[in-house]
Design a protein around this motif. Sequence first.
Motif: not given
Length: 215
Positions: A76-84, A150-161
Amino acid sequence: MISRGKRLRDYKHVFLILYVPIYLISFFLVELLVPSDADYWVSYCPLDDLIPFNEYFIIPYYMWYPFLFMVGIYLMIKDVPEFKRYMYCIIIGFSFCLVFYLLFPNGQDLRPETFERDNIFVTMVKAIYAADTNTNVLPSMHVIGAIFAAISICSTKVLKVKWVKPSAVILAVLISLSTCFVKQHSILDVFAGIAVVVIVYTIFSIFIKRKLIKS
Protein backbone atom coordinates in the motif's frame (compact mmCIF):
# COMPACT_ATOMS: atom_id res chain seq x y z
CA MET A 1 -1.06 23.55 -5.87
CA ILE A 2 -2.43 20.01 -5.93
CA SER A 3 -6.19 19.97 -5.85
CA ARG A 4 -8.07 18.14 -3.14
CA GLY A 5 -9.69 15.93 -5.78
CA LYS A 6 -6.31 14.81 -7.11
CA ARG A 7 -5.08 14.04 -3.60
CA LEU A 8 -8.11 11.84 -3.01
CA ARG A 9 -7.52 10.03 -6.31
CA ASP A 10 -3.91 9.40 -5.34
CA TYR A 11 -4.95 7.68 -2.12
CA LYS A 12 -8.25 6.06 -3.02
CA HIS A 13 -6.56 2.65 -3.22
CA VAL A 14 -6.37 2.77 0.59
CA PHE A 15 -10.14 2.26 0.72
CA LEU A 16 -9.62 -1.30 -0.49
CA ILE A 17 -8.70 -2.24 3.07
CA LEU A 18 -12.34 -1.65 4.01
CA TYR A 19 -12.88 -5.16 2.67
CA VAL A 20 -11.16 -6.50 5.80
CA PRO A 21 -13.97 -5.69 8.29
CA ILE A 22 -16.56 -6.69 5.68
CA TYR A 23 -14.81 -10.03 5.25
CA LEU A 24 -14.52 -10.65 8.99
CA ILE A 25 -18.19 -9.91 9.60
CA SER A 26 -19.22 -12.07 6.64
CA PHE A 27 -16.97 -14.93 7.74
CA PHE A 28 -18.45 -15.14 11.22
CA LEU A 29 -21.97 -14.82 9.83
CA VAL A 30 -21.29 -17.79 7.55
CA GLU A 31 -19.88 -19.65 10.55
CA LEU A 32 -23.18 -19.10 12.34
CA LEU A 33 -25.17 -20.22 9.32
CA VAL A 34 -23.08 -23.38 8.88
CA PRO A 35 -22.30 -24.52 12.46
CA SER A 36 -20.23 -27.56 13.42
CA ASP A 37 -23.38 -29.66 13.92
CA ALA A 38 -24.77 -28.80 10.48
CA ASP A 39 -25.42 -31.37 7.78
CA TYR A 40 -22.29 -30.69 5.76
CA TRP A 41 -20.33 -32.53 3.09
CA VAL A 42 -17.20 -34.04 4.66
CA SER A 43 -13.92 -32.99 3.09
CA TYR A 44 -11.63 -36.01 3.28
CA CYS A 45 -8.91 -37.77 1.32
CA PRO A 46 -6.96 -40.95 2.26
CA LEU A 47 -3.81 -38.81 2.22
CA ASP A 48 -5.15 -37.10 5.34
CA ASP A 49 -4.56 -40.31 7.30
CA LEU A 50 -0.86 -40.15 6.40
CA ILE A 51 -0.47 -36.63 7.80
CA PRO A 52 0.11 -36.76 11.57
CA PHE A 53 -1.13 -34.09 13.93
CA ASN A 54 1.75 -31.81 14.88
CA GLU A 55 1.02 -28.93 17.19
CA TYR A 56 4.27 -27.11 16.29
CA PHE A 57 2.79 -26.23 12.92
CA ILE A 58 0.45 -23.88 14.76
CA ILE A 59 3.26 -21.31 14.54
CA PRO A 60 3.14 -20.92 10.73
CA TYR A 61 -0.64 -21.27 10.94
CA TYR A 62 -0.79 -18.17 13.15
CA MET A 63 1.76 -16.41 10.95
CA TRP A 64 -0.92 -16.16 8.25
CA TYR A 65 -2.46 -13.15 9.96
CA PRO A 66 0.63 -10.90 10.25
CA PHE A 67 1.89 -12.16 6.88
CA LEU A 68 -1.15 -10.94 4.97
CA PHE A 69 -1.29 -7.74 7.01
CA MET A 70 2.38 -6.81 6.54
CA VAL A 71 2.32 -7.57 2.82
CA GLY A 72 -0.74 -5.37 2.42
CA ILE A 73 0.73 -2.46 4.38
CA TYR A 74 4.08 -2.64 2.59
CA LEU A 75 2.52 -2.71 -0.88
CA MET A 76 0.00 0.00 0.00
CA ILE A 77 2.89 2.34 0.79
CA LYS A 78 5.55 1.21 -1.68
CA ASP A 79 3.81 -0.28 -4.73
CA VAL A 80 0.24 0.87 -5.37
CA PRO A 81 -0.40 -1.17 -8.57
CA GLU A 82 0.77 -4.38 -6.89
CA PHE A 83 -1.26 -3.51 -3.79
CA LYS A 84 -4.35 -3.19 -5.96
CA ARG A 85 -3.70 -6.56 -7.60
CA TYR A 86 -3.09 -8.15 -4.21
CA MET A 87 -6.26 -6.74 -2.71
CA TYR A 88 -8.48 -7.46 -5.70
CA CYS A 89 -7.25 -11.07 -5.83
CA ILE A 90 -7.91 -11.44 -2.09
CA ILE A 91 -11.34 -9.86 -2.44
CA ILE A 92 -12.35 -12.07 -5.35
CA GLY A 93 -10.88 -15.24 -3.84
CA PHE A 94 -12.25 -14.79 -0.32
CA SER A 95 -15.67 -13.64 -1.52
CA PHE A 96 -15.94 -16.67 -3.77
CA CYS A 97 -15.13 -18.92 -0.80
CA LEU A 98 -17.79 -17.35 1.40
CA VAL A 99 -20.45 -17.76 -1.27
CA PHE A 100 -19.30 -21.32 -1.97
CA TYR A 101 -19.56 -22.22 1.74
CA LEU A 102 -23.16 -21.05 1.77
CA LEU A 103 -24.10 -22.86 -1.42
CA PHE A 104 -22.14 -26.02 -0.62
CA PRO A 105 -21.79 -26.45 3.17
CA ASN A 106 -18.70 -28.48 3.94
CA GLY A 107 -16.52 -29.41 6.88
CA GLN A 108 -13.91 -31.85 8.11
CA ASP A 109 -13.83 -34.42 10.92
CA LEU A 110 -10.07 -34.66 11.35
CA ARG A 111 -9.52 -32.87 14.64
CA PRO A 112 -8.05 -35.09 17.37
CA GLU A 113 -10.30 -35.76 20.34
CA THR A 114 -7.34 -35.97 22.73
CA PHE A 115 -3.77 -34.68 22.65
CA GLU A 116 -0.65 -36.68 23.50
CA ARG A 117 1.08 -33.63 24.97
CA ASP A 118 0.06 -30.57 26.92
CA ASN A 119 2.14 -27.54 26.01
CA ILE A 120 1.77 -23.97 24.82
CA PHE A 121 1.44 -25.07 21.20
CA VAL A 122 -1.44 -27.42 22.01
CA THR A 123 -3.06 -24.54 23.90
CA MET A 124 -2.74 -22.40 20.77
CA VAL A 125 -4.34 -25.17 18.70
CA LYS A 126 -7.22 -25.41 21.14
CA ALA A 127 -7.71 -21.65 20.88
CA ILE A 128 -8.01 -21.91 17.09
CA TYR A 129 -10.42 -24.83 17.42
CA ALA A 130 -12.58 -22.77 19.78
CA ALA A 131 -12.55 -19.66 17.59
CA ASP A 132 -13.00 -21.36 14.23
CA THR A 133 -15.36 -24.30 13.69
CA ASN A 134 -14.52 -27.34 11.59
CA THR A 135 -16.91 -26.19 8.86
CA ASN A 136 -16.37 -23.94 5.83
CA VAL A 137 -13.02 -25.44 4.97
CA LEU A 138 -13.03 -26.12 1.21
CA PRO A 139 -11.39 -24.18 -0.40
CA SER A 140 -8.91 -23.12 2.28
CA MET A 141 -8.71 -19.34 2.62
CA HIS A 142 -5.47 -19.81 4.57
CA VAL A 143 -3.93 -21.30 1.45
CA ILE A 144 -5.45 -18.71 -0.87
CA GLY A 145 -4.33 -15.75 1.20
CA ALA A 146 -0.81 -17.08 1.80
CA ILE A 147 -0.19 -17.82 -1.88
CA PHE A 148 -1.51 -14.45 -3.05
CA ALA A 149 0.70 -12.71 -0.48
CA ALA A 150 3.77 -14.62 -1.68
CA ILE A 151 2.93 -13.92 -5.34
CA SER A 152 2.59 -10.20 -4.66
CA ILE A 153 5.87 -9.99 -2.75
CA CYS A 154 7.65 -11.89 -5.51
CA SER A 155 6.04 -9.71 -8.21
CA THR A 156 6.80 -6.28 -6.77
CA LYS A 157 9.83 -4.58 -8.29
CA VAL A 158 10.37 -2.09 -5.47
CA LEU A 159 11.58 -4.70 -2.97
CA LYS A 160 15.37 -4.97 -3.21
CA VAL A 161 16.15 -7.18 -0.20
CA LYS A 162 16.85 -10.51 -1.88
CA TRP A 163 16.10 -12.87 1.02
CA VAL A 164 12.55 -11.57 1.54
CA LYS A 165 11.03 -13.06 -1.63
CA PRO A 166 12.22 -16.67 -1.12
CA SER A 167 11.28 -16.32 2.55
CA ALA A 168 7.74 -15.32 1.54
CA VAL A 169 7.47 -18.42 -0.67
CA ILE A 170 8.74 -20.68 2.12
CA LEU A 171 6.32 -19.12 4.59
CA ALA A 172 3.39 -19.58 2.17
CA VAL A 173 4.32 -23.26 1.79
CA LEU A 174 4.61 -23.73 5.56
CA ILE A 175 1.27 -22.00 6.15
CA SER A 176 -0.40 -24.24 3.58
CA LEU A 177 1.12 -27.36 5.14
CA SER A 178 0.20 -26.19 8.63
CA THR A 179 -3.50 -26.29 7.81
CA CYS A 180 -3.22 -30.08 7.45
CA PHE A 181 -0.78 -30.75 10.29
CA VAL A 182 -2.93 -28.95 12.86
CA LYS A 183 -5.99 -30.71 11.40
CA GLN A 184 -7.84 -27.57 10.46
CA HIS A 185 -8.11 -28.73 6.85
CA SER A 186 -8.06 -31.77 4.63
CA ILE A 187 -5.46 -31.93 1.89
CA LEU A 188 -8.43 -31.54 -0.47
CA ASP A 189 -8.96 -28.04 0.94
CA VAL A 190 -5.36 -27.19 0.10
CA PHE A 191 -5.69 -28.45 -3.47
CA ALA A 192 -8.97 -26.53 -3.87
CA GLY A 193 -7.32 -23.39 -2.51
CA ILE A 194 -4.50 -23.69 -5.04
CA ALA A 195 -7.09 -24.15 -7.81
CA VAL A 196 -8.89 -20.97 -6.74
CA VAL A 197 -5.61 -19.05 -6.80
CA VAL A 198 -4.82 -20.24 -10.33
CA ILE A 199 -8.30 -19.40 -11.62
CA VAL A 200 -8.59 -16.00 -9.93
CA TYR A 201 -5.05 -14.95 -10.86
CA THR A 202 -5.58 -16.01 -14.48
CA ILE A 203 -8.93 -14.24 -14.78
CA PHE A 204 -7.54 -11.12 -13.15
CA SER A 205 -4.39 -11.06 -15.29
CA ILE A 206 -6.18 -11.65 -18.60
CA PHE A 207 -9.48 -9.85 -18.29
CA ILE A 208 -9.59 -7.20 -15.60
CA LYS A 209 -6.08 -6.28 -14.46
CA ARG A 210 -5.58 -3.27 -16.74
CA LYS A 211 -8.93 -1.68 -15.88
CA LEU A 212 -8.62 -2.11 -12.11
CA ILE A 213 -4.97 -1.21 -11.79
CA LYS A 214 -5.43 2.02 -13.75
CA SER A 215 -8.66 3.03 -12.01
